[in-house]
Scaffold this motif. Structure first.
Motif, PDB file in Angstrom:
ATOM      1  N   SER A   2      53.100  52.291  36.638  1.00 36.75           N
ATOM      2  CA  SER A   2      51.976  52.365  36.022  1.00 36.75           C
ATOM      3  C   SER A   2      51.642  50.617  35.889  1.00 36.75           C
ATOM      4  CB  SER A   2      51.121  53.403  35.661  1.00 36.75           C
ATOM      5  OG  SER A   2      51.584  53.160  34.105  1.00 36.75           O
ATOM      6  N   LYS A   4      49.342  48.128  33.556  1.00 37.65           N
ATOM      7  CA  LYS A   4      48.304  48.528  32.204  1.00 37.65           C
ATOM      8  C   LYS A   4      47.695  49.015  32.592  1.00 37.65           C
ATOM      9  CE  LYS A   4      48.072  44.084  29.961  1.00 37.65           C
ATOM     10  NZ  LYS A   4      48.800  42.945  29.532  1.00 37.65           N
ATOM     11  N   GLU A   6      45.814  50.667  34.356  1.00 37.27           N
ATOM     12  CA  GLU A   6      45.252  51.807  34.105  1.00 37.27           C
ATOM     13  C   GLU A   6      45.735  52.872  33.364  1.00 37.27           C
ATOM     14  OE1 GLU A   6      47.896  53.076  38.688  1.00 37.27           O
ATOM     15  OE2 GLU A   6      48.805  51.518  37.098  1.00 37.27           O
ATOM     16  N   ASN A   7      45.929  52.419  32.240  1.00 31.88           N
ATOM     17  CA  ASN A   7      45.478  52.963  31.213  1.00 31.88           C
ATOM     18  C   ASN A   7      44.493  52.223  30.138  1.00 31.88           C
ATOM     19  OD1 ASN A   7      48.315  54.137  31.118  1.00 31.88           O
ATOM     20  ND2 ASN A   7      48.962  52.444  31.081  1.00 31.88           N
ATOM     21  N   TRP A  11      39.147  50.768  31.885  1.00 33.41           N
ATOM     22  CA  TRP A  11      38.842  50.373  33.712  1.00 33.41           C
ATOM     23  C   TRP A  11      39.006  51.813  34.496  1.00 33.41           C
ATOM     24  CZ3 TRP A  11      42.831  52.694  36.510  1.00 33.41           C
ATOM     25  CH2 TRP A  11      42.558  51.843  38.187  1.00 33.41           C
ATOM     26  N   GLN A  12      39.190  52.971  33.886  1.00 33.74           N
ATOM     27  CA  GLN A  12      39.618  54.291  33.882  1.00 33.74           C
ATOM     28  C   GLN A  12      37.514  54.582  34.124  1.00 33.74           C
ATOM     29  OE1 GLN A  12      41.520  56.846  31.457  1.00 33.74           O
ATOM     30  NE2 GLN A  12      43.469  55.587  32.402  1.00 33.74           N
ATOM     31  N   MET A  15      36.378  52.624  36.561  1.00 36.35           N
ATOM     32  CA  MET A  15      36.549  52.850  38.241  1.00 36.35           C
ATOM     33  C   MET A  15      35.529  54.528  38.534  1.00 36.35           C
ATOM     34  SD  MET A  15      38.916  51.058  40.065  1.00 36.35           S
ATOM     35  CE  MET A  15      39.767  52.589  41.168  1.00 36.35           C
ATOM     36  N   ALA A  48      35.373  46.992  37.487  1.00 33.25           N
ATOM     37  CA  ALA A  48      36.997  46.932  38.057  1.00 33.25           C
ATOM     38  C   ALA A  48      37.836  46.106  38.096  1.00 33.25           C
ATOM     39  CB  ALA A  48      37.445  48.942  38.178  1.00 33.25           C
ATOM     40  N   SER A  52      40.623  44.511  35.556  1.00 34.05           N
ATOM     41  CA  SER A  52      42.154  44.974  36.055  1.00 34.05           C
ATOM     42  C   SER A  52      43.085  43.313  36.422  1.00 34.05           C
ATOM     43  CB  SER A  52      42.638  45.063  37.716  1.00 34.05           C
ATOM     44  OG  SER A  52      41.540  44.332  38.491  1.00 34.05           O
TER      45      SER A  52
END
Length: 117
Positions: A2, A4, A6-7, A11-12, A15, A48, A52
């Protein structure tokens, strides 16, 4: 495997915000398709995207700049929500939920940016 970013919880959550704003904007009147609907979707997606994009940079100063862009995009989302409630496109209850999500995400993003020196 993955990336970085995404953790990252910010960011989550960003999204999730983008998806919620996409659904919300679909309920706006058709005459808003190229105006408020589009602006709300682009601003919420930008949060997001900037988190990222900034995460892959070598410089912490550059990363902080992109987190600043994400924060500005969140402010834009909040303004679009205010426009939506003024135009009666969203209920007060839904506005309050979305507003709190934005408020919390902004505070989390600011705190994360402040940790990066």
């Amino acid at each position: 495997m993955s990336f970085k970013f995404e953790n990252l919880i910010i960011w989550q959550k960003s999204m999730d915000l983008g998806e919620k704003m996409n659904i919300l904007s679909k309920a706006f009147p058709k005459e808003e398709i190229y105006n408020l609907s589009s602006q709300l979707r682009r601003a919420s997606d930008s949060v997001a995207l900037n988190i990222s994009e900034g995460s892959i940079l070598q410089s912490n100063a550059e990363y902080r700049k992109f987190l600043g862009y994400a924060i500005r995009s969140l402010a834009e989302v909040v303004t679009c929500l205010h426009k939506a409630i003024r135009r009666n496109y969203v209920s007060k209850t839904d506005f309050d939920v979305y507003y709190k999500n934005c408020f919390d995400l902004m505070n989390m993003t600011i705190a994360y940016r402040n940790k990066i020196k």
